[in-house]
Design a protein around this motif. Structure first.
Motif, PDB file in Angstrom:
ATOM      1  N   TYR A  36     -13.528 -37.951  20.415  1.00 22.80           N
ATOM      2  CA  TYR A  36     -12.692 -37.885  21.929  1.00 22.80           C
ATOM      3  C   TYR A  36     -13.530 -38.851  22.836  1.00 22.80           C
ATOM      4  N   GLU A 111     -12.084 -32.340  29.671  1.00 25.08           N
ATOM      5  CA  GLU A 111     -10.804 -32.322  30.026  1.00 25.08           C
ATOM      6  C   GLU A 111     -10.111 -33.471  30.774  1.00 25.08           C
ATOM      7  N   GLN A 112     -10.951 -34.007  31.811  1.00 20.78           N
ATOM      8  CA  GLN A 112     -10.632 -35.256  32.611  1.00 20.78           C
ATOM      9  C   GLN A 112     -11.094 -36.404  31.636  1.00 20.78           C
ATOM     10  N   LEU A 247      -8.330 -24.983  23.838  1.00 19.23           N
ATOM     11  CA  LEU A 247      -8.172 -25.512  24.837  1.00 19.23           C
ATOM     12  C   LEU A 247      -7.282 -27.040  24.478  1.00 19.23           C
ATOM     13  N   VAL A 248      -7.848 -27.589  23.550  1.00 20.83           N
ATOM     14  CA  VAL A 248      -7.223 -28.697  22.849  1.00 20.83           C
ATOM     15  C   VAL A 248      -5.843 -28.482  22.449  1.00 20.83           C
ATOM     16  N   ASP A 250      -3.887 -26.238  23.034  1.00 19.60           N
ATOM     17  CA  ASP A 250      -2.887 -25.915  24.338  1.00 19.60           C
ATOM     18  C   ASP A 250      -2.114 -27.021  24.440  1.00 19.60           C
ATOM     19  N   THR A 251      -2.534 -28.305  24.239  1.00 16.69           N
ATOM     20  CA  THR A 251      -2.103 -29.566  24.717  1.00 16.69           C
ATOM     21  C   THR A 251      -1.074 -30.422  23.743  1.00 16.69           C
ATOM     22  N   VAL A 252      -1.238 -29.903  22.153  1.00 16.17           N
ATOM     23  CA  VAL A 252      -0.558 -30.467  21.199  1.00 16.17           C
ATOM     24  C   VAL A 252       0.791 -30.539  21.240  1.00 16.17           C
ATOM     25  N   VAL A 253       1.624 -31.475  20.797  1.00 14.38           N
ATOM     26  CA  VAL A 253       3.202 -31.443  20.592  1.00 14.38           C
ATOM     27  C   VAL A 253       3.628 -31.156  19.479  1.00 14.38           C
ATOM     28  N   ARG A 269       4.386 -24.651  19.098  1.00 20.53           N
ATOM     29  CA  ARG A 269       3.645 -26.106  19.071  1.00 20.53           C
ATOM     30  C   ARG A 269       2.745 -26.282  18.014  1.00 20.53           C
TER      31      ARG A 269
END
Length: 368
Positions: A36, A111-112, A247-248, A250-253, A269
């Motif tokens: 990352y 996150e940013q 947290l990561v 939560d962003t998956v597609v 997801r």
């Protein structure tokens, strides 16, 4: 601008897992933490990167390679002993030259991205003083990322002056001057090398980067700051690592590339990698199932990452990270757990309702 990623250290807070692996290669959503940071640098236009490595250098070099898969060029620099973050700058002096550079702790997650952070520093360097500016201020020599914390005595802490520059920096103070903690990302110009050469080891025998930055401040150099946007997690302990995984995820597609039989359900997801098989099971997202994994007669609950070549059979699992090649069978429920590579977990005759685990690679465990 160059990049410097720090990936030495023994990872003692993640033992027994890190007895057998580099802490920077522990996966978050089935991707090593270190990757990352490399990707963030590449996205910010930083393509010449050095990674400072220690005893786990071979494992990290095997995983990252020459950097071409990330669109960057990677140089490896050995640090013979974990002698502090500023010592990493010292051993990387030949690579860094007189260039500005971003320094990134390889086991931290943000996150940013780094793009705005880098651009702000570069804008400050391009700024030409006007009559309204402080003529004595000079160019910005360093920029740090800060975030408010509830326990500042556990961090390096910064005090900000009325003009917005950092005026004081202290490591783990008993009486903190503020609640603003340093996040594990910094930008420096060549002045940091004089600072590192001018400081002495701390009481714990390390060259502290906070002391080097404080040296810059005390010798009249400008140090600016930016406030963190979003979350920041040091993944060096189990519970923060699991929180980062959550947290990561939560962003998956959603993407189902493997095989799911008619008796199974994949809800929400969920990423199912190519070659994975879901048989008579439920996978409820957000979750990631790695390549060639087999989930059979099982329930995989939210916030779970299952690595490649794993087998989860007749088991229930949620809010956990299972690394490549592990086999879990006959367990009624596993939660809040970090399980290493090639682990075998099976059921003994005596049963209990739930378990919490941190298991190193090649472990074998029977649960009662």
């Amino acid at each position: 601008m160059k990049g410097l990623i720090l990936s030495g250290g023994a990872g003692t807070r993640l033992r027994p897992l890190t007895h057998t692996r580099a802490k920077q290669l522990v996966p978050i959503a089935n991707k090593p933490v270190l990757f990352y940071g490399i990707e963030d640098m590449a996205a910010a236009g930083i393509t010449d990167i050095a990674i400072v490595v220690g005893d786990t250098h071979q494992e990290i070099e095997d995983a990252v390679g020459d950097g071409s898969r990330f669109g960057v060029t990677v140089t490896y620099i050995r640090q013979d002993a974990p002698l502090g973050l500023a010592h990493c700058v010292h051993v990387a002096r030949g690579f860094l030259g007189d260039d500005c550079f971003v320094m990134y702790l390889g086991d931290n997650m943000l996150e940013q991205g780094l793009g705005e952070f880098v651009e702000r520093f570069e804008q400050g360097r391009r700024h030409r003083p006007s009559l309204l500016d402080d003529a004595a201020a000079g160019p910005c020599r360093a920029q740090i990322l800060l975030t408010p914390v509830q326990n500042p005595s556990s961090f390096g802490v910064a005090e900000i002056g009325p003009g917005g520059d950092v005026v004081n920096l202290v490591e783990k103070p008993a009486d903190p001057p503020s609640d603003l903690a340093l996040v594990g990302v910094y930008i420096f110009d060549a002045a940091i090398h004089e600072a590192v050469a001018s400081i002495e080891p701390s009481a714990r025998g390390e060259l502290e980067i906070t002391d080097a930055i404080d040296w810059l401040i005390r010798n009249g150099h400008r140090v600016s700051h930016q406030m963190l946007d979003g979350w920041w997690i040091d993944t060096g302990k189990k519970d923060p690592l699991l929180e980062c995984n959550r947290l990561v995820l939560d962003t998956v597609v959603r993407k189902v590339g493997g095989a799911v039989d008619d008796a199974s359900r994949v809800e929400g997801r969920v990423v199912v990698a190519e070659g994975a098989k879901i048989v008579n099971s439920t996978v409820r997202g957000p979750a990631v199932i790695g390549a060639d994994a087999r989930i059979e007669n099982a329930f995989i609950g939210p916030y779970t990452s299952v690595g490649a070549d794993c087998v989860i059979a007749d088991a229930e699992l949620d809010h956990s990270v299972v690394m490549d090649g592990s086999h879990i069978a006959g367990i009624s429920r596993i939660t809040d757990s970090l399980i290493g590579q090639q682990v075998r977990v099976s059921r003994s005759p005596e049963r209990r309702p739930a378990v919490r685990l941190t298991l190193g690679d090649h472990s074998q465990l029977q649960l009662g």
